[in-house]
Design an enzyme around this catalytic site. Structure first.
Site, PDB file in Angstrom:
ATOM      1  N   CYS A 118      44.024  32.480  19.162  1.00 31.98           N
ATOM      2  CA  CYS A 118      43.454  31.771  19.974  1.00 31.98           C
ATOM      3  C   CYS A 118      42.464  30.903  19.300  1.00 31.98           C
ATOM      4  O   CYS A 118      42.495  29.484  19.256  1.00 31.98           O
ATOM      5  CB  CYS A 118      42.661  31.944  20.984  1.00 31.98           C
ATOM      6  SG  CYS A 118      43.975  32.751  22.575  1.00 31.98           S
ATOM      7  N   HIS A 258      36.788  27.392  23.878  1.00 38.88           N
ATOM      8  CA  HIS A 258      38.467  27.787  23.654  1.00 38.88           C
ATOM      9  C   HIS A 258      38.131  27.800  24.994  1.00 38.88           C
ATOM     10  O   HIS A 258      36.912  28.754  25.677  1.00 38.88           O
ATOM     11  CB  HIS A 258      38.755  29.326  23.172  1.00 38.88           C
ATOM     12  CG  HIS A 258      39.581  30.303  23.293  1.00 38.88           C
ATOM     13  ND1 HIS A 258      41.256  29.029  24.230  1.00 38.88           N
ATOM     14  CD2 HIS A 258      40.139  30.974  24.126  1.00 38.88           C
ATOM     15  CE1 HIS A 258      41.542  29.645  23.726  1.00 38.88           C
ATOM     16  NE2 HIS A 258      41.721  31.158  24.356  1.00 38.88           N
ATOM     17  N   ASN A 288      45.103  28.814  29.918  1.00 40.26           N
ATOM     18  CA  ASN A 288      44.767  29.106  28.469  1.00 40.26           C
ATOM     19  C   ASN A 288      45.978  29.037  27.958  1.00 40.26           C
ATOM     20  O   ASN A 288      46.461  29.554  27.742  1.00 40.26           O
ATOM     21  CB  ASN A 288      44.382  30.785  28.682  1.00 40.26           C
ATOM     22  CG  ASN A 288      44.174  31.235  26.801  1.00 40.26           C
ATOM     23  OD1 ASN A 288      44.072  30.033  25.814  1.00 40.26           O
ATOM     24  ND2 ASN A 288      43.426  32.191  26.979  1.00 40.26           N
TER      25      ASN A 288
HETATM   26  C1  LIG Z   1      41.188  39.275  33.154  1.00 38.88           C
HETATM   27  C2  LIG Z   1      40.460  38.405  34.041  1.00 38.88           C
HETATM   28  C3  LIG Z   1      40.817  37.285  34.925  1.00 38.88           C
HETATM   29  C4  LIG Z   1      40.232  39.414  35.260  1.00 38.88           C
HETATM   30  O1  LIG Z   1      38.872  39.337  35.841  1.00 38.88           O
HETATM   31  P1  LIG Z   1      37.691  40.540  36.312  1.00 38.88           P
HETATM   32  O2  LIG Z   1      36.663  39.510  36.736  1.00 38.88           O
HETATM   33  O3  LIG Z   1      37.520  40.907  34.904  1.00 38.88           O
HETATM   34  O4  LIG Z   1      38.570  41.474  36.916  1.00 38.88           O
HETATM   35  P2  LIG Z   1      39.686  42.590  37.238  1.00 38.88           P
HETATM   36  O5  LIG Z   1      39.869  42.887  36.000  1.00 38.88           O
HETATM   37  O6  LIG Z   1      37.924  43.611  37.532  1.00 38.88           O
HETATM   38  O7  LIG Z   1      40.160  43.392  38.391  1.00 38.88           O
HETATM   39  C5  LIG Z   1      39.750  42.882  39.553  1.00 38.88           C
HETATM   40  C6  LIG Z   1      41.096  43.235  40.752  1.00 38.88           C
HETATM   41  O8  LIG Z   1      41.275  41.791  40.818  1.00 38.88           O
HETATM   42  C7  LIG Z   1      42.759  42.573  40.689  1.00 38.88           C
HETATM   43  N1  LIG Z   1      43.365  40.964  40.035  1.00 38.88           N
HETATM   44  C8  LIG Z   1      43.887  41.389  39.097  1.00 38.88           C
HETATM   45  N2  LIG Z   1      44.616  39.967  38.634  1.00 38.88           N
HETATM   46  C9  LIG Z   1      44.635  38.928  39.482  1.00 38.88           C
HETATM   47  C10 LIG Z   1      45.217  38.290  40.471  1.00 38.88           C
HETATM   48  N3  LIG Z   1      46.111  38.001  39.061  1.00 38.88           N
HETATM   49  N4  LIG Z   1      45.182  38.074  41.485  1.00 38.88           N
HETATM   50  C11 LIG Z   1      44.271  38.984  42.212  1.00 38.88           C
HETATM   51  N5  LIG Z   1      43.828  40.113  42.104  1.00 38.88           N
HETATM   52  C12 LIG Z   1      44.423  40.132  41.009  1.00 38.88           C
HETATM   53  C13 LIG Z   1      43.099  43.393  40.043  1.00 38.88           C
HETATM   54  O9  LIG Z   1      43.774  44.660  40.028  1.00 38.88           O
HETATM   55  C14 LIG Z   1      41.035  44.284  40.248  1.00 38.88           C
HETATM   56  O10 LIG Z   1      42.153  45.204  41.545  1.00 38.88           O
HETATM   57  P3  LIG Z   1      41.153  46.764  41.706  1.00 38.88           P
HETATM   58  O11 LIG Z   1      39.332  46.000  41.335  1.00 38.88           O
HETATM   59  O12 LIG Z   1      42.194  46.304  42.670  1.00 38.88           O
HETATM   60  O13 LIG Z   1      42.318  47.244  40.989  1.00 38.88           O
HETATM   61  C15 LIG Z   1      39.325  38.693  33.587  1.00 38.88           C
HETATM   62  O14 LIG Z   1      38.322  40.327  33.000  1.00 38.88           O
HETATM   63  C16 LIG Z   1      39.196  37.717  31.879  1.00 38.88           C
HETATM   64  O15 LIG Z   1      39.384  36.468  32.031  1.00 38.88           O
HETATM   65  N6  LIG Z   1      38.519  38.780  30.774  1.00 38.88           N
HETATM   66  C17 LIG Z   1      39.479  37.866  29.426  1.00 38.88           C
HETATM   67  C18 LIG Z   1      40.469  37.457  29.330  1.00 38.88           C
HETATM   68  C19 LIG Z   1      41.478  36.599  28.432  1.00 38.88           C
HETATM   69  O16 LIG Z   1      40.493  35.837  28.144  1.00 38.88           O
HETATM   70  N7  LIG Z   1      42.015  36.863  27.059  1.00 38.88           N
HETATM   71  C20 LIG Z   1      42.601  36.032  26.665  1.00 38.88           C
HETATM   72  C21 LIG Z   1      41.790  36.292  25.528  1.00 38.88           C
HETATM   73  S1  LIG Z   1      42.068  34.635  23.939  1.00 38.88           S
END
Ligand SMILES: CC(C)(COP(=O)(O)OP(=O)(O)OC[C@H]1O[C@@H](n2cnc3c(N)ncnc32)[C@H](O)[C@@H]1OP(=O)(O)O)[C@@H](O)C(=O)NCCC(=O)NCCS
Length: 331
Positions: A118, A258, A288
């Site tokens: 990224c 980003h 993203n």
């Molecule tokens: C991916 C991201 C949005 C998840 O947010 P989070 O607050 O960390 O959420 P979690 O991963 O803890 O998941 C929380 C719950 O939501 C659920 N969940 C995940 N995706 C979901 C979706 N699209 N819709 C609904 N629920 C979802 C998970 O399964 C989890 O459920 P559980 O608690 O029953 O297991 C966040 O971690 C993030 O942005 N990380 C960085 C990713 C990134 O930037 N990647 C690209 C890099 S360039």
């Protein structure tokens, strides 16, 4: 001079291109077990654009490049070097840069693809600037472009809601005054490689029936781990880049981060002590778009009149690898 500091290169033209098809959170609700409210509160995203089946990265790149060249007043024959920064090249080879070169008719250009995930656009600007700073070239076309929709597992709600497609391009040319790139801060940490990757399709795990069945050619991500890295690395890289330019966060007129998650951008903003109006955000429209994220945002910042001559602009990004990169510019 500070280490990493270069002079005399600026962006003379910017352009962006997004595919036509829009995918909203409501559309995603019909595809996987997700909700608009979850996506908006966890990421800030509302919609993203998805490339068509006949729309590879090179075609988005070409359209963004043509707009950037027009804004810079540069003809394709004037381009000395084309760098396409992408994690989603059309093919392993020829490089996407070759395809763009042919499409533009840039008959005097050298070119190659660059892959630093990224922060790709920041890396490509750093590389392109060196060629101009040394006097080897006078005109470098830098493109950040990705079609992440092509490498997503559309049944995995953890990843499929996060990404979109797009391209942004910039023309780099020499600058006799004190505008342009003031410094770069780049880094990698391969110990984070496990947390965000496409396991198959390369030399480690070549394509096979099994690799396709197991969806190993799609993005695999540990979201919370990547999140922890992101909130640390984006502000740290910005601060380091500013220090290399002999500046502090108080000097920043506009931060263009980003666009991976609104919460990550907010955490970085608070760490840097910047008011909301100094941080550019467009994640709600695009999701993203990886290497296209910053050049698309920068193009929009310019269109909105936010890049005033002489203003200090900082670009900062993190990504798979791990990688990070930031740069400070005087516009
Ligand atoms: C991916 C991201 C949005 C998840 O947010 P989070 O607050 O960390 O959420 P979690 O991963 O803890 O998941 C929380 C719950 O939501 C659920 N969940 C995940 N995706 C979901 C979706 N699209 N819709 C609904 N629920 C979802 C998970 O399964 C989890 O459920 P559980 O608690 O029953 O297991 C966040 O971690 C993030 O942005 N990380 C960085 C990713 C990134 O930037 N990647 C690209 C890099 S360039």
């Amino acid at each position: 001079m500070h280490k990493g500091k270069i002079r005399g290169v600026r962006i003379t033209g910017l352009g962006k291109h997004l595919p036509e098809r829009k995918l909203t959170n409501a559309d995603l609700e019909k595809m996987v077990n997700t909700r608009d409210e979850w996506i908006v509160t966890r990421t800030g995203m509302k919609e993203r654009y998805i490339a068509g089946p006949d729309e590879p990265t090179s075609s988005l790149s070409l359209q963004a490049a043509r707009k950037a060249l027009a804004r810079a007043g540069v003809e394709p024959e004037q381009i000395d070097l084309i760098i396409v920064a992408t994690v989603t090249p059309d093919m392993f080879f020829p490089s996407t840069a070759c395809l763009v070169q042919a499409g533009l008719g840039a008959k005097n250009a050298a070119g190659f693809d660059l892959e630093a995930a990224c922060p790709n656009f920041v890396y490509a600007c750093a590389v392109g600037s060196q060629f101009i700073a040394t006097g080897m070239y006078d005109c470098v076309l830098v493109i950040g472009a990705d079609t992440l929709s092509k490498i997503i597992n559309w049944e995995d709600r953890n990843t499929c809601v996060l990404f979109g497609d797009g391209a942004g391009a910039a023309v780099l040319q020499p600058c006799p005054d004190d505008r342009g790139f003031l410094s770069f801060s780049l880094g990698i940490d391969g110990s984070g490689g496990e947390f965000l990757k496409i396991p198959a399709g390369g030399s480690r795990c070549p394509a096979s029936h099994e690799s396709v069945e197991r969806r190993l050619h799609t993005i695999h991500m540990n979201g919370p781990e990547v999140y922890k890295f992101a909130v640390r690395s984006m502000p740290d890289a910005a601060i380091d880049s500013l220090a290399r330019a002999g500046m502090k966060t108080e000097d920043v007129d506009l931060l263009v981060p980003h666009q991976a998650n609104l919460r990550i951008i907010e955490a970085a903003r608070k760490r840097l002590g910047l008011p909301p109006e100094k941080v550019f955000v467009n994640i709600e429209k695009y999701g993203n778009i990886s290497g296209a994220s910053i050049p698309v945002a920068l193009t929009e910042a310019e269109e909105q009149g936010l890049l005033k001559e002489g203003s200090i602009v900082v670009l900062t990004a993190f990504g798979a690898g791990y990688t990070w990169g930031a740069c400070t510019l005087r516009w």
